[in-house]
Design a protein around this motif. Structure first.
Motif, short mmCIF file in Angstrom:
data_model
loop_
_atom_site.label_atom_id
_atom_site.label_comp_id
_atom_site.label_asym_id
_atom_site.label_seq_id
_atom_site.Cartn_x
_atom_site.Cartn_y
_atom_site.Cartn_z
N GLN A 188 65.97 26.02 -57.55
CA GLN A 188 66.69 25.45 -56.42
C GLN A 188 66.07 25.97 -55.13
N THR A 189 65.74 25.05 -54.23
CA THR A 189 65.16 25.42 -52.95
C THR A 189 65.91 24.70 -51.84
N ILE A 190 66.31 25.45 -50.83
CA ILE A 190 66.97 24.90 -49.66
C ILE A 190 66.09 25.23 -48.46
N LEU A 191 65.69 24.21 -47.70
CA LEU A 191 64.79 24.41 -46.56
C LEU A 191 65.36 23.77 -45.31
N LYS A 192 65.18 24.43 -44.18
CA LYS A 192 65.48 23.85 -42.87
C LYS A 192 64.16 23.30 -42.34
N GLN A 193 63.87 22.06 -42.70
CA GLN A 193 62.55 21.49 -42.42
C GLN A 193 62.25 21.39 -40.93
N GLU A 194 63.24 21.02 -40.13
CA GLU A 194 62.97 20.87 -38.70
C GLU A 194 62.67 22.21 -38.04
N ARG A 195 63.33 23.29 -38.48
CA ARG A 195 63.06 24.61 -37.92
C ARG A 195 61.69 25.15 -38.39
N ILE A 196 61.33 24.85 -39.63
CA ILE A 196 60.01 25.26 -40.12
C ILE A 196 58.93 24.54 -39.32
N ALA A 197 59.09 23.25 -39.09
CA ALA A 197 58.11 22.50 -38.30
C ALA A 197 58.05 23.03 -36.87
N TYR A 198 59.20 23.40 -36.31
CA TYR A 198 59.22 23.95 -34.95
C TYR A 198 58.40 25.24 -34.88
N TRP A 199 58.64 26.17 -35.80
CA TRP A 199 57.95 27.44 -35.75
C TRP A 199 56.46 27.31 -36.08
N LEU A 200 56.10 26.39 -36.96
CA LEU A 200 54.69 26.15 -37.22
C LEU A 200 54.01 25.57 -35.98
N GLY A 201 54.72 24.74 -35.25
CA GLY A 201 54.20 24.21 -33.99
C GLY A 201 54.03 25.28 -32.92
N ARG A 202 54.82 26.33 -33.01
CA ARG A 202 54.73 27.44 -32.06
C ARG A 202 53.67 28.47 -32.47
N GLY A 203 52.98 28.24 -33.61
CA GLY A 203 51.89 29.12 -34.00
C GLY A 203 52.22 30.10 -35.10
N ALA A 204 53.37 29.97 -35.75
CA ALA A 204 53.70 30.87 -36.85
C ALA A 204 52.80 30.59 -38.04
N GLN A 205 52.42 31.65 -38.73
CA GLN A 205 51.62 31.52 -39.94
C GLN A 205 52.51 31.65 -41.15
#
Length: 93
Positions: free
Chosen positions: A43-60
């Motif tokens: 079972q996996t629960i993801l906050k996709q919009e927050r992950i995309a936001y942080w990846l856009g901000r340069g998170a690795q």
């Protein structure tokens, strides 16, 4: 860095997917919780919009989180062969 933070009891692992400083300890405070993963129940629960936001901000991402996000379709790309990359880097050095 987006990485796993282990939670759960002994012999029953579950993981949080968190945003944390790269050099901080795995159990130290996280900046934001981005989801969870339970390997026994798959079972996996993801906050996709927050992950995309942080990846856009340069998170690795850690390699394991990268593989999970590619499998779930959150990130485009293909899985990396980490063992092969480490042996190639060691041979080059």
């Amino acid at each position: 860095m987006i990485r796993f933070q282990r939670t759960g009891r002994r012999n029953d692992p579950s993981f949080r997917i968190v945003l944390a400083e790269k050099r901080s300890k795995p159990t130290s405070g996280e900046i934001e919780i981005l989801g969870s993963h339970h390997p026994k129940t798959k079972q996996t629960i993801l906050k996709q919009e927050r992950i995309a936001y942080w990846l856009g901000r340069g998170a690795q991402m850690s390699d394991t989180v990268h593989h999970l996000l590619v499998a779930k379709g959150v990130v485009q790309g293909k899985k990396m062969n980490v063992a092969q990359a480490k042996t190639a880097a060691a041979a080059a050095a």
